[in-house]
Scaffold this motif. Sequence first.
Motif, short mmCIF file in Angstrom:
data_model
loop_
_atom_site.label_atom_id
_atom_site.label_comp_id
_atom_site.label_asym_id
_atom_site.label_seq_id
_atom_site.Cartn_x
_atom_site.Cartn_y
_atom_site.Cartn_z
N CYS A 103 0.84 -1.19 0.00
CA CYS A 103 0.00 0.00 0.00
C CYS A 103 0.88 1.25 0.00
O CYS A 103 1.79 1.37 0.82
CB CYS A 103 -0.91 -0.01 1.23
N LYS A 152 -5.91 -2.54 5.27
CA LYS A 152 -5.52 -1.94 6.55
C LYS A 152 -6.05 -0.52 6.68
O LYS A 152 -6.66 -0.18 7.70
CB LYS A 152 -3.99 -1.93 6.67
N CYS A 153 -5.86 0.29 5.64
CA CYS A 153 -6.25 1.69 5.73
C CYS A 153 -7.35 2.05 4.74
O CYS A 153 -7.75 3.21 4.67
CB CYS A 153 -5.03 2.60 5.51
N ASP A 154 -7.84 1.07 3.96
CA ASP A 154 -8.93 1.29 3.00
C ASP A 154 -8.55 2.31 1.94
O ASP A 154 -9.42 2.95 1.34
CB ASP A 154 -10.22 1.73 3.72
N ASP A 155 -7.26 2.49 1.72
CA ASP A 155 -6.84 3.43 0.68
C ASP A 155 -6.82 2.70 -0.67
O ASP A 155 -6.54 1.50 -0.75
CB ASP A 155 -5.44 3.97 1.00
N GLN A 168 -8.25 -2.22 -2.99
CA GLN A 168 -8.32 -1.36 -1.81
C GLN A 168 -7.51 -2.00 -0.69
O GLN A 168 -7.54 -3.22 -0.52
CB GLN A 168 -9.79 -1.19 -1.37
N CYS A 169 -6.78 -1.19 0.07
CA CYS A 169 -5.95 -1.70 1.16
C CYS A 169 -6.83 -2.24 2.28
O CYS A 169 -7.82 -1.62 2.66
CB CYS A 169 -5.05 -0.59 1.68
N ASN A 219 0.09 4.06 0.95
CA ASN A 219 -0.28 4.93 2.08
C ASN A 219 0.33 4.42 3.38
O ASN A 219 1.01 5.18 4.08
CB ASN A 219 -1.81 5.01 2.19
N CYS A 220 0.11 3.13 3.70
CA CYS A 220 0.58 2.60 4.98
C CYS A 220 1.67 1.56 4.82
O CYS A 220 2.30 1.17 5.80
CB CYS A 220 -0.60 2.02 5.77
#
Length: 83
Positions: free
Chosen positions: A3, A19-22, A16-17, A5-6
């Motif tokens: 990801c 963990k962070c839904d990014d 979609q991630c 983002n994270c």
Amino acid sequence: MECPNCGAYNPEDRTQCWKCDDLLPIKKEEPKKANEPGRMGMLTWVVLIVLGAIYLFNQCAGQTLPQPTSMQAPPAPVVRPLI
Ligand SMILES: [Zn+2]
């Protein structure tokens, strides 16, 4: 992929991630590879259809050839004398 983002690892098919839904970046390499076999499939189908048409045409020509030869040998014309 990881990801952006994270940094958590996500399966390639996920969009979609977990963990962070990014939203994960989508790779567009696979659809291109999927299109090439489709074109090859179309070409093979066209070749198969053309070969099949030629085969059927030759079969029809072989069957229709004896018919003209028999038609070219009509019975002797009967000439009737006019009185
Ligand atoms: Zn994430």
